[in-house]
Design an enzyme around this catalytic site. Structure first.
Site, PDB file in Angstrom:
ATOM      1  N   LYS A   1     -11.940  35.535 -10.919  1.00 48.98           N
ATOM      2  CA  LYS A   1     -10.926  36.602 -10.829  1.00 48.98           C
ATOM      3  C   LYS A   1     -10.366  36.595  -9.414  1.00 48.98           C
ATOM      4  O   LYS A   1     -11.058  36.162  -8.492  1.00 48.98           O
ATOM      5  CB  LYS A   1     -11.577  37.975 -11.090  1.00 48.98           C
ATOM      6  CG  LYS A   1     -10.575  39.051 -11.451  1.00 48.98           C
ATOM      7  CD  LYS A   1     -10.269  39.027 -12.940  1.00 48.98           C
ATOM      8  CE  LYS A   1      -9.122  39.930 -13.298  1.00 48.98           C
ATOM      9  NZ  LYS A   1      -8.975  40.020 -14.774  1.00 48.98           N
TER      10      LYS A   1
ATOM     11  N   GLY B   1      -2.494  36.250 -15.362  1.00 43.99           N
ATOM     12  CA  GLY B   1      -2.094  37.603 -14.988  1.00 43.99           C
ATOM     13  C   GLY B   1      -3.205  38.624 -15.200  1.00 43.99           C
ATOM     14  O   GLY B   1      -4.242  38.342 -15.808  1.00 43.99           O
ATOM     15  N   ASP B   2      -2.963  39.805 -14.676  1.00 46.27           N
ATOM     16  CA  ASP B   2      -3.789  40.997 -14.908  1.00 46.27           C
ATOM     17  C   ASP B   2      -2.898  42.160 -14.429  1.00 46.27           C
ATOM     18  O   ASP B   2      -1.670  42.001 -14.394  1.00 46.27           O
ATOM     19  CB  ASP B   2      -5.109  40.912 -14.113  1.00 46.27           C
ATOM     20  CG  ASP B   2      -6.122  41.984 -14.526  1.00 46.27           C
ATOM     21  OD1 ASP B   2      -6.760  41.820 -15.583  1.00 46.27           O
ATOM     22  OD2 ASP B   2      -6.271  43.010 -13.825  1.00 46.27           O
TER      23      ASP B   2
HETATM   24  P1  NDP Z   1      -0.126  45.901 -16.526  1.00 46.05           P
HETATM   25  O1  NDP Z   1       0.066  45.827 -15.055  1.00 46.05           O
HETATM   26  O2  NDP Z   1       0.827  45.229 -17.418  1.00 46.05           O
HETATM   27  O3  NDP Z   1      -0.226  47.428 -16.985  1.00 46.05           O
HETATM   28  C1  NDP Z   1      -1.195  48.275 -16.452  1.00 46.05           C
HETATM   29  C2  NDP Z   1      -0.994  49.656 -17.056  1.00 46.05           C
HETATM   30  O4  NDP Z   1      -2.109  50.468 -16.708  1.00 46.05           O
HETATM   31  C3  NDP Z   1       0.226  50.359 -16.519  1.00 46.05           C
HETATM   32  O5  NDP Z   1       0.732  51.247 -17.457  1.00 46.05           O
HETATM   33  C4  NDP Z   1      -0.339  51.087 -15.306  1.00 46.05           C
HETATM   34  O6  NDP Z   1       0.420  52.200 -14.895  1.00 46.05           O
HETATM   35  C5  NDP Z   1      -1.683  51.526 -15.841  1.00 46.05           C
HETATM   36  N1  NDP Z   1      -2.618  51.650 -14.730  1.00 46.05           N
HETATM   37  C6  NDP Z   1      -2.987  50.712 -13.846  1.00 46.05           C
HETATM   38  N2  NDP Z   1      -3.814  51.198 -12.939  1.00 46.05           N
HETATM   39  C7  NDP Z   1      -3.986  52.494 -13.250  1.00 46.05           C
HETATM   40  C8  NDP Z   1      -4.744  53.541 -12.687  1.00 46.05           C
HETATM   41  N3  NDP Z   1      -5.489  53.340 -11.600  1.00 46.05           N
HETATM   42  N4  NDP Z   1      -4.706  54.752 -13.296  1.00 46.05           N
HETATM   43  C9  NDP Z   1      -3.934  54.964 -14.391  1.00 46.05           C
HETATM   44  N5  NDP Z   1      -3.189  54.008 -14.964  1.00 46.05           N
HETATM   45  C10 NDP Z   1      -3.219  52.789 -14.401  1.00 46.05           C
HETATM   46  O7  NDP Z   1      -1.615  45.366 -16.746  1.00 46.05           O
HETATM   47  P2  NDP Z   1      -2.295  44.849 -18.103  1.00 46.05           P
HETATM   48  O8  NDP Z   1      -1.749  45.565 -19.277  1.00 46.05           O
HETATM   49  O9  NDP Z   1      -2.272  43.380 -18.063  1.00 46.05           O
HETATM   50  O10 NDP Z   1      -3.812  45.278 -17.851  1.00 46.05           O
HETATM   51  C11 NDP Z   1      -4.357  46.513 -18.326  1.00 46.05           C
HETATM   52  C12 NDP Z   1      -5.856  46.396 -18.418  1.00 46.05           C
HETATM   53  O11 NDP Z   1      -6.202  45.346 -19.330  1.00 46.05           O
HETATM   54  C13 NDP Z   1      -6.582  46.036 -17.114  1.00 46.05           C
HETATM   55  O12 NDP Z   1      -7.857  46.668 -17.101  1.00 46.05           O
HETATM   56  C14 NDP Z   1      -6.764  44.531 -17.213  1.00 46.05           C
HETATM   57  O13 NDP Z   1      -7.828  44.070 -16.428  1.00 46.05           O
HETATM   58  C15 NDP Z   1      -7.072  44.401 -18.705  1.00 46.05           C
HETATM   59  N6  NDP Z   1      -6.865  43.092 -19.301  1.00 46.05           N
HETATM   60  C16 NDP Z   1      -5.666  42.440 -19.212  1.00 46.05           C
HETATM   61  C17 NDP Z   1      -5.501  41.221 -19.835  1.00 46.05           C
HETATM   62  C18 NDP Z   1      -4.190  40.499 -19.847  1.00 46.05           C
HETATM   63  O14 NDP Z   1      -4.105  39.462 -20.499  1.00 46.05           O
HETATM   64  N7  NDP Z   1      -3.161  40.998 -19.183  1.00 46.05           N
HETATM   65  C19 NDP Z   1      -6.611  40.563 -20.543  1.00 46.05           C
HETATM   66  C20 NDP Z   1      -7.795  41.358 -20.646  1.00 46.05           C
HETATM   67  C21 NDP Z   1      -7.905  42.567 -20.021  1.00 46.05           C
HETATM   68  P3  NDP Z   1       1.276  52.117 -13.540  1.00 46.05           P
HETATM   69  O15 NDP Z   1       2.490  51.290 -13.895  1.00 46.05           O
HETATM   70  O16 NDP Z   1       1.581  53.517 -13.213  1.00 46.05           O
HETATM   71  O17 NDP Z   1       0.424  51.447 -12.503  1.00 46.05           O
HETATM   72  O1  2IT Z   2      -9.229  40.210 -17.862  1.00 49.93           O
HETATM   73  C1  2IT Z   2      -8.770  39.193 -18.438  1.00 49.93           C
HETATM   74  O2  2IT Z   2      -9.401  38.613 -19.312  1.00 49.93           O
HETATM   75  C2  2IT Z   2      -7.436  38.729 -18.045  1.00 49.93           C
HETATM   76  N1  2IT Z   2      -6.796  39.369 -17.211  1.00 49.93           N
HETATM   77  C3  2IT Z   2      -6.885  37.471 -18.652  1.00 49.93           C
HETATM   78  C4  2IT Z   2      -7.417  36.268 -17.932  1.00 49.93           C
HETATM   79  C5  2IT Z   2      -6.789  34.952 -18.306  1.00 49.93           C
HETATM   80  O3  2IT Z   2      -7.179  33.964 -17.650  1.00 49.93           O
HETATM   81  O4  2IT Z   2      -5.971  34.861 -19.220  1.00 49.93           O
END
Ligand code: NDP
Ligand code: 2IT
Length: 444
Positions: free
Chosen positions: A126, A165-166
């Site tokens: 990560k 991404g994340d």
């Molecule tokens: P994005 O940046 O696309 O979206 C994040 C969302 O969560 C936004 O709506 C954001 O609001 C909100 N958010 C972030 N931080 C906070 C906080 N501290 N308190 C309240 N709301 C918050 O990220 P993702 O959708 O990619 O990721 C969301 C979650 O999913 C994370 O935990 C990530 O680790 C997990 N994840 C993502 C994967 C992926 O493929 N993208 C894979 C597996 C897990 P705001 O715009 O106001 O910050």
């Molecule tokens: O938390 C996660 O699994 C991710 N943000 C996706 C990681 C990835 O390599 O696609």
């Protein structure tokens, strides 16, 4: 003291200032204890757990960049290369002001077991930065990404470490990062996933985490003799994971009534209009409160999370520790009978205790959100063979992978006498493969 307790005590002394990492490590260690005890002699004599809890390496670097006014800034950049026993390091990059080494170590540690559960050959890693992309222009984000990659490119590669991404890192950022990698290394290779379709990205990668979350939720709900049709679903977040979880849940007949961002949540009793969310988040990069401008019958609640809204199913898709014990109690009091985690570690330990005491269906993050990284691994396969698969092909494989994860997790829970406890099931099933690979590879 048991071997697991000894290792955790040592970890607490060494990394007392890393609360998120310690929280994640404690939860994994305590639940894998029965699988460790079954091989205690072997694991102890090879220091297997001591190695498992320390990253193979952590790279930290400064990221200097210039804003549109010509002012200079410096952020911190990181890559935690946690474990490469079963494949190249794989895991996302997070750009958010809260990012620090503890948070990235927790995410990297979780990623090891998640990636193992996918059944695909990917190790755990990560990375990210405390850079805040909010309110920055495209040009500022590009300059930041270029500076970040100028340093990171020395440590990654298609067979070495493949970021994605994340939070705060989506298609735009991956594009800029990829461009700079190619420019410096003069290599056109699958070094990042989540790329655009015109330069090696996979169809269905943007959808994968959210879709995968709903596929495994559907599997768990079906096994309990229920279905998603007409069920009321509460979602937090409105980013990548939340948007596509909402889409798939709606396609399967559920009614999603909330989405949120860090400022507040939207409640739409008639069901969230996803085209409005896409427009706000993907086109305008705006705030979720703008939803009520387009849908005046919906309500915006400033400064709160959506857990007080009555629902059948909760899908937390924003960030870590967004549901505490009191939130979990509110959910349960309102009749919620299923929680599946799209975000990483969104429920704190008290919340999980509350779900388990109430006996509701609960699928933890490392199983529930593994669809994203699984399709990333499929993107790596497509890049290696220099071919692209159709949407249906990738989506079909994603569904199979999620169904298989459900089976593995349910079987491991049963094998260790904790049937229905998918936290234990996911941790043990993920751990067993990594432990076997680490044992076979000797003291490295
Ligand atoms: P994005 O940046 O696309 O979206 C994040 C969302 O969560 C936004 O709506 C954001 O609001 C909100 N958010 C972030 N931080 C906070 C906080 N501290 N308190 C309240 N709301 C918050 O990220 P993702 O959708 O990619 O990721 C969301 C979650 O999913 C994370 O935990 C990530 O680790 C997990 N994840 C993502 C994967 C992926 O493929 N993208 C894979 C597996 C897990 P705001 O715009 O106001 O910050
Ligand atoms: O938390 C996660 O699994 C991710 N943000 C996706 C990681 C990835 O390599 O696609």
């Amino acid at each position: 003291m048991s071997y697991v307790e000894e290792v955790f005590e040592g970890l607490k002394k060494k990394h007392a200032h890393e609360p998120e990492f310690l929280e994640a490590a404690e939860r994994v260690l305590e639940t894998i204890a029965p699988a460790v005890e079954a091989n205690e002699e072997k694991y102890r004599s090879t220091a297997l757990l001591e190695r498992l809890v320390e990253p193979e390496r952590i790279i930290t670097f400064r990221v200097p960049w210039t804003d549109d006014q010509g002012k200079h800034h410096v952020n911190l950049g990181y890559r935690v290369q946690f474990n490469s026993a079963i494949g190249p390091y794989k895991g996302g990059l997070r750009f958010h002001p809260s990012v620090n080494q503890s948070i990235l170590k927790f995410l990297g540690f979780e990623q090891i077991f998640k990636n193992s559960l996918t059944g695909l050959p990917i190790g755990g890693g990560k990375g990210g930065s405390d850079f805040d992309p909010k309110g920055k222009s495209d040009a500022e984000v590009m300059r930041f990404c270029q500076s970040f990659m100028t340093e990171l490119c020395k440590y990654i590669g298609a067979d070495q470490d493949v970021p994605a991404g994340d939070i705060g890192v989506g298609g735009r950022e991956v594009g800029y990062l990829y461009g700079q990698y190619k420019r410096i290394k003069n290599l056109y290779e699958g070094v990042l996933t989540g790329k655009g379709l015109s330069f090696g990205g996979s169809l269905a990668r943007p959808e994968a985490t959210g879709y995968g979350l709903v596929y495994i939720t559907n599997e768990m709900v079906k096994a309990a003799g229920k279905d998603l049709k007409d069920k009321v679903v509460v979602i937090s977040g409105s980013g990548n994971v939340a948007q596509y979880a909402c889409q798939k849940a709606q396609q399967l007949g559920a009614k999603v009534v909330t989405v949120s961002d860090s400022n507040g949540y939207v409640y739409d009793p008639d069901g969230i209009k996803l085209d409005v969310v896409f427009d706000i988040k993907q086109v305008k990069r705006g705030r979720i409160k703008e939803y009520v401008d387009a849908v005046p019958t919906a309500k915006y609640v400033e400064g709160e999370r959506p857990w007080s809204v009555k629902c059948d199913i909760a899908l937390p898709c924003a960030t870590q520790n967004e549901i505490n014990g009191a939130d979990a109690k509110t959910l349960l009091d309102n009749g919620c009978w299923c929680v599946a985690e799209g975000a990483n570690m969104p429920s704190d330990a008290d919340a999980i205790d509350a779900y388990q005491a109430a006996g509701i269906l609960f699928m933890p993050a490392k199983a529930a959100n593994a669809g994203g990284v699984a399709v990333s691994a499929l993107e790596m396969s497509q890049n290696s063979e220099r071919l692209s698969w159709t949407f249906e092909e990738v989506d079909g494989k994603l569904n199979d992978i999620m169904v298989n994860i459900y089976k593995k997790v349910a079987e491991a829970a049963k094998k260790y006498g904790t049937e229905g406890d998918f936290v234990t099931g996911a941790n043990i099933a993920g751990f067993e493969k990594v432990a076997e690979a680490m044992s076979a590879q000797g003291l490295v």
